[in-house]
Scaffold this motif. Structure first.
Motif, mmCIF file in Angstrom:
data_model
loop_
_atom_site.group_PDB
_atom_site.id
_atom_site.type_symbol
_atom_site.label_atom_id
_atom_site.label_comp_id
_atom_site.label_asym_id
_atom_site.label_seq_id
_atom_site.Cartn_x
_atom_site.Cartn_y
_atom_site.Cartn_z
ATOM 1 N N LYS A 1 1.450 21.808 23.943
ATOM 2 C CA LYS A 1 0.789 22.087 22.736
ATOM 3 C C LYS A 1 1.452 21.637 21.715
ATOM 4 C CE LYS A 1 -0.173 26.773 25.051
ATOM 5 N NZ LYS A 1 -0.014 28.256 25.042
ATOM 6 N N LYS A 2 0.508 21.383 20.572
ATOM 7 C CA LYS A 2 0.856 20.831 19.158
ATOM 8 C C LYS A 2 1.666 19.690 19.401
ATOM 9 C CE LYS A 2 0.017 25.480 17.212
ATOM 10 N NZ LYS A 2 0.462 26.525 16.526
ATOM 11 N N VAL A 3 1.622 18.808 20.036
ATOM 12 C CA VAL A 3 2.422 17.356 20.183
ATOM 13 C C VAL A 3 1.882 16.493 19.217
ATOM 14 C CG1 VAL A 3 3.420 15.555 21.585
ATOM 15 C CG2 VAL A 3 3.142 18.027 22.518
ATOM 16 N N LYS A 4 2.921 15.807 18.608
ATOM 17 C CA LYS A 4 2.517 14.565 17.705
ATOM 18 C C LYS A 4 3.141 13.323 18.001
ATOM 19 C CE LYS A 4 0.962 12.335 14.117
ATOM 20 N NZ LYS A 4 1.104 12.571 12.465
ATOM 21 N N ILE A 5 2.353 12.215 18.476
ATOM 22 C CA ILE A 5 2.894 11.050 18.700
ATOM 23 C C ILE A 5 2.631 10.314 17.820
ATOM 24 C CG2 ILE A 5 2.755 9.473 20.641
ATOM 25 C CD1 ILE A 5 1.691 11.443 22.597
ATOM 26 N N TYR A 6 3.676 9.406 17.449
ATOM 27 C CA TYR A 6 3.650 8.220 16.670
ATOM 28 C C TYR A 6 3.765 6.781 17.600
ATOM 29 C CZ TYR A 6 4.664 11.417 12.742
ATOM 30 O OH TYR A 6 4.411 12.577 11.776
ATOM 31 N N PHE A 7 3.040 5.822 17.456
ATOM 32 C CA PHE A 7 3.165 4.551 18.031
ATOM 33 C C PHE A 7 3.739 3.333 17.157
ATOM 34 C CE2 PHE A 7 -0.865 6.333 20.404
ATOM 35 C CZ PHE A 7 -0.052 6.754 21.281
ATOM 36 N N VAL A 8 4.795 2.940 17.454
ATOM 37 C CA VAL A 8 5.178 2.033 16.441
ATOM 38 C C VAL A 8 5.447 0.583 17.539
ATOM 39 C CG1 VAL A 8 7.291 1.158 15.212
ATOM 40 C CG2 VAL A 8 6.631 3.733 15.447
ATOM 41 N N ALA A 9 4.672 -0.505 17.157
ATOM 42 C CA ALA A 9 4.730 -1.604 18.045
ATOM 43 C C ALA A 9 4.364 -2.862 17.577
ATOM 44 C CB ALA A 9 3.811 -1.464 19.208
ATOM 45 N N PRO A 10 4.802 -4.200 17.845
ATOM 46 C CA PRO A 10 4.483 -5.370 17.412
ATOM 47 C C PRO A 10 2.751 -5.475 17.774
ATOM 48 C CG PRO A 10 6.374 -5.652 18.360
ATOM 49 C CD PRO A 10 6.032 -4.174 18.492
ATOM 50 N N ASP A 11 2.165 -6.012 16.914
ATOM 51 C CA ASP A 11 0.558 -6.303 16.988
ATOM 52 C C ASP A 11 0.374 -6.527 18.585
ATOM 53 O OD1 ASP A 11 0.225 -5.465 14.653
ATOM 54 O OD2 ASP A 11 -0.221 -7.562 13.716
ATOM 55 N N VAL A 12 1.025 -7.755 19.180
ATOM 56 C CA VAL A 12 0.636 -8.131 20.567
ATOM 57 C C VAL A 12 0.999 -7.072 21.720
ATOM 58 C CG1 VAL A 12 2.903 -9.077 21.060
ATOM 59 C CG2 VAL A 12 0.871 -10.256 21.935
ATOM 60 N N VAL A 13 1.598 -6.136 21.306
ATOM 61 C CA VAL A 13 1.963 -5.075 22.320
ATOM 62 C C VAL A 13 1.695 -3.606 21.853
ATOM 63 C CG1 VAL A 13 3.534 -6.509 23.806
ATOM 64 C CG2 VAL A 13 4.347 -5.070 21.835
ATOM 65 N N LYS A 14 0.761 -3.453 21.247
ATOM 66 C CA LYS A 14 0.159 -2.275 20.598
ATOM 67 C C LYS A 14 -0.293 -1.357 21.910
ATOM 68 C CE LYS A 14 -0.904 -2.990 15.814
ATOM 69 N NZ LYS A 14 -0.099 -1.782 15.357
ATOM 70 N N MET A 15 -0.162 0.137 21.807
ATOM 71 C CA MET A 15 -0.779 0.864 22.603
ATOM 72 C C MET A 15 -2.284 0.660 22.891
ATOM 73 S SD MET A 15 -0.180 2.962 25.149
ATOM 74 C CE MET A 15 1.406 4.116 24.588
ATOM 75 N N LYS A 16 -2.547 0.742 24.130
ATOM 76 C CA LYS A 16 -3.988 0.269 24.538
ATOM 77 C C LYS A 16 -4.848 1.519 24.409
ATOM 78 C CE LYS A 16 -2.571 -2.926 28.093
ATOM 79 N NZ LYS A 16 -2.781 -3.380 29.561
ATOM 80 N N ASP A 17 -6.016 1.211 24.254
ATOM 81 C CA ASP A 17 -7.179 2.269 23.692
ATOM 82 C C ASP A 17 -7.406 3.634 24.725
ATOM 83 O OD1 ASP A 17 -7.624 0.988 21.364
ATOM 84 O OD2 ASP A 17 -9.417 -0.243 22.106
ATOM 85 N N ASP A 18 -7.352 3.169 26.098
ATOM 86 C CA ASP A 18 -7.642 4.242 27.171
ATOM 87 C C ASP A 18 -6.475 5.137 26.889
ATOM 88 O OD1 ASP A 18 -5.231 2.585 27.999
ATOM 89 O OD2 ASP A 18 -5.646 3.149 30.046
ATOM 90 N N ILE A 19 -5.257 5.141 26.463
ATOM 91 C CA ILE A 19 -4.254 6.196 26.279
ATOM 92 C C ILE A 19 -4.617 6.928 24.815
ATOM 93 C CG2 ILE A 19 -1.806 6.625 25.717
ATOM 94 C CD1 ILE A 19 -2.292 6.018 28.510
ATOM 95 N N LYS A 20 -4.853 6.111 23.785
ATOM 96 C CA LYS A 20 -5.586 6.804 22.791
ATOM 97 C C LYS A 20 -6.720 7.588 22.850
ATOM 98 C CE LYS A 20 -4.026 2.647 20.036
ATOM 99 N NZ LYS A 20 -4.346 1.445 19.137
ATOM 100 N N ASP A 21 -7.626 7.194 23.551
ATOM 101 C CA ASP A 21 -8.676 7.788 23.955
ATOM 102 C C ASP A 21 -8.475 9.182 24.746
ATOM 103 O OD1 ASP A 21 -10.195 5.941 22.730
ATOM 104 O OD2 ASP A 21 -11.046 4.963 24.512
ATOM 105 N N TYR A 22 -7.652 8.979 25.750
ATOM 106 C CA TYR A 22 -7.145 10.066 26.386
ATOM 107 C C TYR A 22 -6.323 11.119 25.457
ATOM 108 C CZ TYR A 22 -4.729 13.229 29.895
ATOM 109 O OH TYR A 22 -4.142 14.179 30.754
#
Length: 392
Positions: A263-284
């Protein structure tokens, strides 16, 4: 009396657990350890009492005694007395918080097992096969150590891609069918995403995914969440910074799936443009109601986080795109500057191996948890072997 195929209720294999309602033909081949008498009695199920205390020598100094291992006790949703709910460990989506709490309780108990104690022989007579088609140090050795510490034996292939019949063109499915005849459980690392699912659908013994290409690494995620709980004292309400190769890193993908259950988890993604987190994880994460944010400022993110989870840029995933790799490598480094803004209670984690993304002068800081994290992998994997082979 007309002839008919007799059926009997048995547990039927699938990667999301055993189905007690499934019925299969009695003339089908079923391993003897798969057929259960299931009275559905809960009287013999071991109820978890969860973490009572922990040796002070292992506890990080910045976590108070009241924070450590205070998990809510809940009844496990088991369908048969003592049987583990899952038959294979393939992906993080298989778990719910009740199962996670139970695994963490067993892992804690595994820390207490000493040489020549009764618990050190609970898997005597069992054989584990490790099939690793990609290099590994911590995962392979910790699984093999886990099996031996519980009295079992190990059949190992350190580089199955080169030194097995795969080099002759044998399919993964044929390899699995062969190896399951020699062992009781298979630990598989493979270079192709989805390979563990294929192996699990083929095998009639448990399969554990030890990493499948850019797919998932669920046992790493389990030890990561276990480590966060041990270090921070809670899982609900944490802020987590995922840093580095988020596109190719199966560890961060699995961790994101698993931590989203709290519950109430906040996630920050910090990555170079070429290896950013993929959309499937963001959508999930969005579908699970988890707040997430992308940032290019590691110092700002570190100042807000309970956990900074650093990863290396994975050169082996770039192929011939060396220029892109060099551009990404070294962009985000955890060093003394990050430590200066990191909250005192927070920790730095890394699935290892590291290259230069965490400077060595960080190692002496008590908030550097990555070697404690690696050791926790032994206990989580001991717990999984025990649960998959013997149950609760």
């Amino acid at each position: 009396m007309a002839s008919s195929t007799l059926t009997a209720p048995v547990m039927q294999k699938g990667i999301h657990g055993w189905n007690p309602c499934a019925r299969i033909s009695s003339n089908a081949r079923v391993n003897s350890h798969r057929t259960l008498n299931c009275p559905l009695s809960m009287s013999t199920v071991r109820k978890p009492h969860f973490f009572r205390a922990h040796p002070a020598s292992i506890n990080p100094p910045h976590v108070s005694a009241s924070q450590r291992y205070s998990l809510d006790t809940k009844k496990f949703p088991v369908s048969c007395a003592g049987k583990f709910q899952l038959d294979d460990v393939i992906e993080s989506q298989q778990f719910d918080t009740d199962i996670l709490n139970g695994i963490f309780e067993v892992a804690f108990e595994m820390e207490k097992i000493e040489k020549n104690s009764p618990g050190s022989n609970i898997l005597k007579g069992y054989l584990m096969a490790t099939l690793f088609y990609e290099p590994s140090t911590r995962t392979r050795l910790s699984f093999e150590s886990a099996m031996k510490r519980l009295g079992g034996e190990v059949l190992t292939t350190e580089n199955a891609r080169e030194f097995s019949s795969a080099a002759k063109g044998e399919t993964l499915e044929d390899t699995i069918r062969t190896v399951e005849g020699y062992s009781d459980i298979i630990i598989l690392r493979h270079f192709e995403g989805g390979a563990a699912k294929r192996a699990a659908s083929t095998a009639t013994i448990p399969v554990i995914n030890a990493g499948d290409g850019p797919g998932q690494h669920p046992t790493q995620a389990l030890l990561d969440v276990y480590t966060i709980k041990r270090e921070i004292g809670r899982l609900d309400g944490i802020s987590l910074g995922l840093v580095g190769d988020l596109a190719n890193g199966r560890t961060v993908r699995s961790l994101a799936y698993l931590i989203a259950k709290y519950k109430k988890v906040k996630i920050y993604f910090v990555a170079p443009d070429v290896v950013k987190m993929k959309d499937d994880i963001k959508d999930y994460l969005t579908s699970m109601g988890v707040e997430w944010e992308e940032s290019s400022d590691l110092l700002e993110v570190a100042s807000k986080c309970d956990v900074v989870y650093q990863t290396r840029i994975q050169k082996e995933r770039f192929g011939e795109r060396i220029a892109l790799y060099e551009a990404a490598r070294g962009k985000y480094i955890v060093d003394k500057k990050v430590l200066d803004v990191l909250p005192k209670h927070a920790v730095i984690m890394h699935p290892l191996p590291r290259l230069d993304e965490i400077t060595v002068d960080v190692d002496s800081d008590p908030r550097a948890a990555y070697f404690r994290q690696a050791k926790n992998g032994l206990y989580i994997r001991m717990a999984l072997l025990k649960l998959l082979l013997l149950g609760w």
